[in-house]
Design a protein around this motif. Structure first.
Motif, mmCIF file in Angstrom:
data_model
loop_
_atom_site.group_PDB
_atom_site.id
_atom_site.type_symbol
_atom_site.label_atom_id
_atom_site.label_comp_id
_atom_site.label_asym_id
_atom_site.label_seq_id
_atom_site.Cartn_x
_atom_site.Cartn_y
_atom_site.Cartn_z
ATOM 1 N N MET A 1 0.713 -1.295 -0.016
ATOM 2 C CA MET A 1 -0.078 0.116 0.084
ATOM 3 C C MET A 1 0.871 1.140 0.050
ATOM 4 S SD MET A 1 -3.127 0.480 2.330
ATOM 5 C CE MET A 1 -3.552 -1.043 2.860
ATOM 6 N N ILE A 2 0.770 1.885 -1.175
ATOM 7 C CA ILE A 2 1.464 3.433 -1.130
ATOM 8 C C ILE A 2 1.020 4.392 0.139
ATOM 9 C CG2 ILE A 2 2.476 5.191 -2.686
ATOM 10 C CD1 ILE A 2 3.411 2.637 -3.673
ATOM 11 N N ASN A 3 1.676 4.733 0.888
ATOM 12 C CA ASN A 3 1.289 5.745 1.606
ATOM 13 C C ASN A 3 1.520 7.452 1.065
ATOM 14 O OD1 ASN A 3 0.654 4.180 3.840
ATOM 15 N ND2 ASN A 3 2.752 3.893 4.280
ATOM 16 N N GLU A 4 0.609 8.280 1.520
ATOM 17 C CA GLU A 4 0.699 9.568 0.949
ATOM 18 C C GLU A 4 1.597 10.617 1.577
ATOM 19 O OE1 GLU A 4 -3.062 12.547 0.535
ATOM 20 O OE2 GLU A 4 -3.388 10.158 -0.001
ATOM 21 N N GLN A 5 2.369 11.369 1.095
ATOM 22 C CA GLN A 5 3.186 12.306 1.531
ATOM 23 C C GLN A 5 2.497 13.391 2.110
ATOM 24 O OE1 GLN A 5 6.372 15.035 -0.035
ATOM 25 N NE2 GLN A 5 7.457 13.165 0.085
ATOM 26 N N ILE A 6 2.801 14.124 2.963
ATOM 27 C CA ILE A 6 2.139 15.173 3.560
ATOM 28 C C ILE A 6 3.152 16.318 3.890
ATOM 29 C CG2 ILE A 6 -0.329 14.395 4.014
ATOM 30 C CD1 ILE A 6 0.603 14.203 6.842
ATOM 31 N N LYS A 7 2.988 17.398 3.667
ATOM 32 C CA LYS A 7 3.746 18.704 4.567
ATOM 33 C C LYS A 7 2.996 19.050 5.525
ATOM 34 C CE LYS A 7 6.751 22.348 2.760
ATOM 35 N NZ LYS A 7 7.146 22.938 1.805
ATOM 36 N N THR A 8 3.707 19.313 6.618
ATOM 37 C CA THR A 8 3.348 19.729 7.905
ATOM 38 C C THR A 8 3.577 21.120 8.100
ATOM 39 O OG1 THR A 8 5.122 19.189 9.251
ATOM 40 C CG2 THR A 8 3.303 17.343 9.190
ATOM 41 N N LYS A 9 2.702 21.912 9.042
ATOM 42 C CA LYS A 9 2.635 23.341 9.210
ATOM 43 C C LYS A 9 3.912 23.967 9.306
ATOM 44 C CE LYS A 9 -2.089 24.373 10.411
ATOM 45 N NZ LYS A 9 -2.727 24.535 11.604
#
Ligand SMILES: C[S@@+](CC[C@H](N)C(=O)[O-])C[C@H]1O[C@@H](n2cnc3c(N)ncnc32)[C@H](O)[C@@H]1O
Length: 206
Positions: A1-9
């Motif tokens: 399962m490919i996890n999704e990259q996120i940019k935090t604050k």
């Protein structure tokens, strides 16, 4: 399962885990969370100032923020401090995600310093020495989605690895966290709020 990259604050990169349906960090900031909720809460800077050797247990290594920030903050106050980090993690996929979060020097630091124990933390923890860690970063996914790592029996095993007086940092203010660490013989304090209404359980082994 490919996890999704996120940019935090705070600008640092984290991921959303599709299996657990939970992010690895709060959106407030992956780096900030590691710094405030774990490294500062466990008093790593003052510990580093007063010791030659720091022994850390990073429970649920994930993307490596807690270990990385610990190394950087410890060396800021004491460039000569020897740091040993035992890092527990069961998902080998984290190592490729980790490379998207940190620069090359930081990756090298982590690879040189951390001793990785890959497998179920409930089994791997039994291989570690009792009463040997100056601080423990306790950072599983939440009790709702990962209840097995918040079970009182596991928390007891975790606490048995800490030196007397050592801090065990968490981000969770849940009842299960409070009860687990209390039953395991800890004093319970409130950790830094870091963008939330209440701070997580900060346990100290009595
Ligand atoms: C919230 S993330 C940790 C974030 C990490 N501390 C950081 O600074 O990036 C939780 C981690 O626990 C790991 N995990 C889940 N169940 C586990 C288990 N039974 N044993 C070891 N690790 C586990 C997941 O793979 C995930 O990497």
């Amino acid at each position: 399962m490919i996890n999704e990259q996120i940019k935090t604050k705070d600008g640092s990169i984290s991921f959303f885990n599709k299996q657990y349906q939970e992010a690895y960090h709060s959106y407030h900031g992956a780096y900030t969370e590691a710094l405030e909720k774990h490294v500062q809460a466990c008093e790593i800077p003052s510990l580093s100032k007063n010791t030659q050797k720091l022994e850390i247990l990073d429970l649920c290594f994930g993307l490596g923020y807690n270990s990385l920030v610990c190394i950087k903050e410890a060396r800021k106050v004491n460039p000569n401090v020897e740091i040993k980090i035992d890092a527990l993690e069961n998902d080998p996929e984290v190592f490729s995600m980790m490379k998207e979060c940190h620069d090359l020097n930081s990756i090298k630091l982590l690879e040189n310093i951390c001793i990785f124990h890959i497998g179920d933390a409930r089994v791997k923890i039994l291989e570690l020495k009792n009463n040997s860690f100056d601080a423990i970063f306790f950072d599983p996914f939440s009790p709702k989605v990962c209840p097995e790592l918040w079970h009182e029996d596991f928390i007891k095993d975790v606490v048995s690895k800490a030196k007397q007086g050592a801090y065990i940092s968490t981000y969770s203010s849940s009842r299960v966290a409070k009860d687990g660490f209390l039953k395991a013989g800890c004093e319970i304090l409130e950790g830094p709020k870091c963008g939330r209404k209440t701070g997580g359980v900060l346990a100290r082994k009595i």
